[in-house]
Design a protein around this motif. Structure first.
Motif, PDB file in Angstrom:
ATOM      1  N   VAL A  79       0.842  -1.193   0.000  1.00 37.12           N
ATOM      2  CA  VAL A  79       0.000   0.000   0.000  1.00 37.12           C
ATOM      3  C   VAL A  79       0.882   1.249   0.000  1.00 37.12           C
ATOM      4  CG1 VAL A  79      -1.642   1.315   1.404  1.00 37.12           C
ATOM      5  CG2 VAL A  79      -1.996  -1.118   1.018  1.00 37.12           C
ATOM      6  N   ASN A  80       1.983   1.227   0.728  1.00 36.42           N
ATOM      7  CA  ASN A  80       2.921   2.346   0.702  1.00 36.42           C
ATOM      8  C   ASN A  80       3.505   2.552  -0.687  1.00 36.42           C
ATOM      9  OD1 ASN A  80       3.283   3.965   2.865  1.00 36.42           O
ATOM     10  ND2 ASN A  80       4.707   2.623   3.910  1.00 36.42           N
ATOM     11  N   PHE A  81       3.827   1.466  -1.356  1.00 35.42           N
ATOM     12  CA  PHE A  81       4.375   1.527  -2.710  1.00 35.42           C
ATOM     13  C   PHE A  81       3.366   2.142  -3.678  1.00 35.42           C
ATOM     14  CE2 PHE A  81       4.896  -0.599  -6.874  1.00 35.42           C
ATOM     15  CZ  PHE A  81       6.128  -0.054  -7.227  1.00 35.42           C
ATOM     16  N   LEU A  82       2.100   1.753  -3.566  1.00 35.49           N
ATOM     17  CA  LEU A  82       1.062   2.323  -4.433  1.00 35.49           C
ATOM     18  C   LEU A  82       0.894   3.819  -4.174  1.00 35.49           C
ATOM     19  CD1 LEU A  82      -1.704  -0.417  -4.447  1.00 35.49           C
ATOM     20  CD2 LEU A  82      -0.056   0.138  -6.242  1.00 35.49           C
ATOM     21  N   GLY A  83       0.990   4.242  -2.923  1.00 39.23           N
ATOM     22  CA  GLY A  83       0.907   5.662  -2.613  1.00 39.23           C
ATOM     23  C   GLY A  83       2.058   6.441  -3.213  1.00 39.23           C
ATOM     24  N   THR A  84       3.235   5.844  -3.216  1.00 38.51           N
ATOM     25  CA  THR A  84       4.395   6.493  -3.821  1.00 38.51           C
ATOM     26  C   THR A  84       4.252   6.584  -5.329  1.00 38.51           C
ATOM     27  OG1 THR A  84       5.755   5.588  -2.042  1.00 38.51           O
ATOM     28  CG2 THR A  84       6.913   6.406  -3.963  1.00 38.51           C
ATOM     29  N   LEU A  85       3.691   5.561  -5.958  1.00 37.93           N
ATOM     30  CA  LEU A  85       3.457   5.597  -7.401  1.00 37.93           C
ATOM     31  C   LEU A  85       2.447   6.677  -7.787  1.00 37.93           C
ATOM     32  CD1 LEU A  85       3.337   1.895  -8.633  1.00 37.93           C
ATOM     33  CD2 LEU A  85       5.036   3.637  -9.147  1.00 37.93           C
ATOM     34  N   ALA A  86       1.497   6.953  -6.937  1.00 41.99           N
ATOM     35  CA  ALA A  86       0.482   7.964  -7.239  1.00 41.99           C
ATOM     36  C   ALA A  86       1.090   9.363  -7.322  1.00 41.99           C
ATOM     37  CB  ALA A  86      -0.612   7.931  -6.181  1.00 41.99           C
ATOM     38  N   VAL A  87       2.191   9.601  -6.642  1.00 43.12           N
ATOM     39  CA  VAL A  87       2.827  10.918  -6.627  1.00 43.12           C
ATOM     40  C   VAL A  87       3.770  11.093  -7.816  1.00 43.12           C
ATOM     41  CG1 VAL A  87       4.334  12.404  -5.224  1.00 43.12           C
ATOM     42  CG2 VAL A  87       2.631  10.992  -4.130  1.00 43.12           C
ATOM     43  N   LEU A  88       4.174  10.011  -8.431  1.00 45.21           N
ATOM     44  CA  LEU A  88       5.177  10.050  -9.499  1.00 45.21           C
ATOM     45  C   LEU A  88       4.789  10.948 -10.683  1.00 45.21           C
ATOM     46  CD1 LEU A  88       7.932   8.928 -10.284  1.00 45.21           C
ATOM     47  CD2 LEU A  88       6.755   7.032 -11.380  1.00 45.21           C
ATOM     48  N   PRO A  89       3.580  10.896 -11.231  1.00 44.07           N
ATOM     49  CA  PRO A  89       3.252  11.791 -12.357  1.00 44.07           C
ATOM     50  C   PRO A  89       3.375  13.274 -11.994  1.00 44.07           C
ATOM     51  CG  PRO A  89       1.610  10.071 -12.187  1.00 44.07           C
ATOM     52  CD  PRO A  89       2.487   9.958 -10.986  1.00 44.07           C
ATOM     53  N   GLY A  90       2.972  13.652 -10.804  1.00 47.09           N
ATOM     54  CA  GLY A  90       3.103  15.039 -10.383  1.00 47.09           C
ATOM     55  C   GLY A  90       4.555  15.473 -10.272  1.00 47.09           C
ATOM     56  N   ASN A  91       5.410  14.584  -9.818  1.00 48.35           N
ATOM     57  CA  ASN A  91       6.838  14.905  -9.730  1.00 48.35           C
ATOM     58  C   ASN A  91       7.448  15.101 -11.116  1.00 48.35           C
ATOM     59  OD1 ASN A  91       6.819  14.804  -6.970  1.00 48.35           O
ATOM     60  ND2 ASN A  91       7.596  12.703  -6.846  1.00 48.35           N
TER      61      ASN A  91
END
Length: 108
Positions: A79-91
């Motif tokens: 679940v932590n990994f999925l949350g980190t992936l969600a931020v990737l496009p914005g970065n």
């Protein structure tokens, strides 16, 4: 204690100190001259038990979180990994914009 059930036991002249008991119960137990100090053992954990000359000091209450098999370490990290992936496009978009329009304009 974690998920321990004591049945038909005798505790005589015992001291329970600094004990956290998640899903632990005492069924048909007898406590004689027993001291409970800084524990979370409350009345509902003593099912059909007899308390003779027992003292309770500094009983702790609060949230008791249980991590059953549904919440294993794998799922927590996933679940932590999925949350980190969600931020990737914005970065990625913010890095490209920073190169295009400049850092000071971006801060403004």
């Amino acid at each position: 204690f974690k998920s321990v059930t004591f049945e038909d036991s005798l505790f005589k002249n015992c001291v329970f100190e600094d004990i956290t008991s998640l899903n632990s119960y005492f069924r048909n137990c007898t406590f004689v001259n027993t001291t409970f100090y800084n524990t979370d053992l409350e009345q509902y954990k003593f099912v059909d038990s007899e308390l003779i000359n027992c003292t309770f000091f500094h009983i702790r209450t609060g949230c008791q979180i249980s991590f059953d098999d549904d919440y294993s370490a794998y799922w927590i990290y996933f679940v932590n990994f999925l949350g980190t992936l969600a931020v990737l496009p914005g970065n990625i978009v913010s890095a490209l914009l920073m190169d295009r329009i400049g850092r000071l304009t971006m801060l403004g």
